[in-house]
Design an enzyme around this catalytic site. Structure first.
Site, mmCIF file in Angstrom:
data_model
loop_
_atom_site.group_PDB
_atom_site.id
_atom_site.type_symbol
_atom_site.label_atom_id
_atom_site.label_comp_id
_atom_site.label_asym_id
_atom_site.label_seq_id
_atom_site.Cartn_x
_atom_site.Cartn_y
_atom_site.Cartn_z
ATOM 1 N N CYS A 129 0.863 -1.204 0.360
ATOM 2 C CA CYS A 129 -0.181 -0.079 -0.057
ATOM 3 C C CYS A 129 0.927 1.117 0.227
ATOM 4 C CB CYS A 129 -1.098 -0.409 1.083
ATOM 5 S SG CYS A 129 -1.846 1.063 1.606
ATOM 6 N N CYS A 130 2.154 1.364 0.602
ATOM 7 C CA CYS A 130 3.051 2.442 0.860
ATOM 8 C C CYS A 130 3.759 2.639 -0.727
ATOM 9 C CB CYS A 130 3.860 2.320 1.928
ATOM 10 S SG CYS A 130 2.949 1.944 3.586
ATOM 11 N N CYS A 240 7.764 4.436 5.615
ATOM 12 C CA CYS A 240 6.654 3.730 5.092
ATOM 13 C C CYS A 240 7.881 3.321 3.524
ATOM 14 C CB CYS A 240 5.740 4.732 4.350
ATOM 15 S SG CYS A 240 7.233 6.055 3.462
#
Length: 251
Positions: A129-130, A240
């Site tokens: 997702c990051c 992240c």
């Protein structure tokens, strides 16, 4: 707001080497933050530069500091589509107050459709997702810059404790320089800066949030926890992907 675009570079040599980062760290050893930052900007020591900001808990300090020296420097904000509404409102407030040259970056829609069409990738693959929502958009935007400013501080976590002011970005094949102006500021100094300049606080701080990212992966911290313990709680993840936890310091 301005729009950024990736541009092709004709040269293939690294922008900066480890030796150049070491030289810059030695050049400004012992200098006050605003003094050396102004020298970097006004002396054009690092080429084209951008500030990357999450508009999080302590972001106003660096944003204010940079805007006092040169408000034209692009401020890159990753609009992931997962931010707290409070963060977006705070972003707009600081942009107006400091006269920031803000550039909003967005994930690629085709990538999202192919790899996160439900919007729930964060729940089973936070790294993926990051990558979609932060790493790739920033990589494209930074292609036209030689250096970037970050808001990392040594006290935030053990993975940031020994970072220098200047370092070569290990995640970037082009050898871009990463600059950490507040790396040696502690929580008391940041609080004093907020007080001195009457800077507004992120509205989620009073609810116990010390480090603020995307809403699904951020929680309030408990007493005694380090400021970033509320990020990706329950996952073996501390960054992240924009910053690598194993980056080596250059003194």
């Amino acid at each position: 707001m301005n729009e950024t675009r990736a541009i092709d570079r004709l040269d293939t040599q690294p922008r900066f080497t480890d030796q150049e980062a070491i030289r810059l760290n030695r050049m400004f050893r012992g200098a006050e933050t605003e003094e050396w930052l102004r020298a970097v900007f006004e002396g054009d020591l690092v080429g084209d530069i951008a500030l990357v900001s999450s508009f999080g808990a302590e972001s106003a300090a660096l944003l204010h500091l940079v805007s006092r020296i040169d408000a034209s420097i692009p401020v890159l904000f990753l609009d992931t589509g997962k931010h707290f509404p409070e963060t977006l409102a705070y972003r707009d407030e600081l942009t107006d107050r400091f006269g920031l040259n803000r550039v909003d970056l967005y994930p690629d829609l085709a990538d999202l459709e192919a790899r996160d069409n439900t919007g729930l990738r964060w729940s089973y693959d936070p790294d993926g997702c990051c990558e979609l929502r932060k790493v790739k958009p920033l990589e494209i935007a930074l292609a036209r810059f030689d250096a970037s400013l970050t808001g990392r501080k040594a006290f935030q976590s053990s993975t940031r404790a020994n970072l220098p002011r200047f370092e070569v970005d290990t995640a970037d094949a082009q050898g871009r320089l990463k600059i950490n102006p507040l790396i040696d500021w502690d929580a008391q100094r940041i609080a004093a800066y907020f007080e001195e300049h009457d800077l507004p606080r992120h509205p989620l701080i009073e609810r116990g949030f010390a480090s603020i990212g995307c809403s699904p992966c951020t929680r309030a911290i408990k007493p005694g926890e380090d400021p970033r313990s509320g990020r990706w709680a329950g996952w073996d993840k501390v960054e992240c992907g924009i910053h690598k936890p194993g980056e080596e310091p250059f003194l």
